[in-house]
Write a protein that holds these residues in place. Sequence first.
Motif, PDB file in Angstrom:
ATOM      1  N   SER A 247       0.821  -1.211   0.000  1.00  0.00           N
ATOM      2  CA  SER A 247       0.000   0.000   0.000  1.00  0.00           C
ATOM      3  C   SER A 247       0.855   1.262   0.000  1.00  0.00           C
ATOM      4  N   ARG A 248       2.117   1.127  -0.357  1.00  0.00           N
ATOM      5  CA  ARG A 248       3.022   2.276  -0.365  1.00  0.00           C
ATOM      6  C   ARG A 248       3.185   2.836  -1.766  1.00  0.00           C
ATOM      7  N   SER A 249       3.370   4.125  -1.858  1.00  0.00           N
ATOM      8  CA  SER A 249       3.604   4.778  -3.148  1.00  0.00           C
ATOM      9  C   SER A 249       5.074   4.675  -3.546  1.00  0.00           C
ATOM     10  N   ASN A 250       5.350   5.081  -4.771  1.00  0.00           N
ATOM     11  CA  ASN A 250       6.706   5.268  -5.277  1.00  0.00           C
ATOM     12  C   ASN A 250       7.631   4.072  -5.057  1.00  0.00           C
ATOM     13  N   PRO A 251       7.530   3.041  -5.881  1.00  0.00           N
ATOM     14  CA  PRO A 251       8.422   1.887  -5.774  1.00  0.00           C
ATOM     15  C   PRO A 251       9.897   2.245  -5.943  1.00  0.00           C
ATOM     16  N   SER A 252      10.184   3.396  -6.510  1.00  0.00           N
ATOM     17  CA  SER A 252      11.574   3.816  -6.738  1.00  0.00           C
ATOM     18  C   SER A 252      12.155   4.616  -5.575  1.00  0.00           C
TER      19      SER A 252
END
Length: 226
Positions: free
Chosen positions: A35-40
Amino acid sequence: MKIEKKMSLSFDQPSALVLIDNQTSFNHPKFPSSSRSNPSYEANLTTLLAAFRSARQRLTPGRIHIIHIFHSSLETDSSFHPSAAPKPFDFATPAADGSELVMWKCVNSSFIGTSLESYLRKNGIRQVFFAGLTTDQCVSTTVRMAANLGVVDNFPDGRPVTVNSDGSHPPNVDIDHGRIVLVSDATATFAKGGFDAETVHGVSVASVEGEFAEVFSTQEIAKALV
């Protein structure tokens, strides 16, 4: 402060990278990675920190500062409580030689209960870059307070900028504004309130851009630091 135009970056004045709450406490089940944004986020923050470290070695001493802010919760059941032994992520661990300042907070703002404001002013920091976790909470709160406190602004006689009791401005107030920068792709957040993580992240960035900070990417900053 209204930021009218995004200008190109340069590092000819004292600058600071402030990294917020990059801690293993976010590995707790309360913060599911799904549920977290921004995989980078991890890769970008690693690149950002490396770029600042490299620049600090090359540039005049005192030109580049790196500051780590960590959270220590007062709530005993929190994964950020000292009893849970919160640690920095491996990719955001302060330098072993002690050259990077470390501060601890117990609220959202990195300016409350720390010496961050006085450090920035004492060292004549003219631009400050913020990254870390989470976009909508501690990062956003810190960015907003940095702008409100005017921590990178210069006043000719050192007095704070206020208005008179009748609403007029003091005469001859010539403010030299510094730069507050949010590194939008080196921060992340989690889904909440029925909104997905990328929406929460995007709205949080948009809410500070132009009003409280300029927004740049990791690559834009790393390129300017070369």
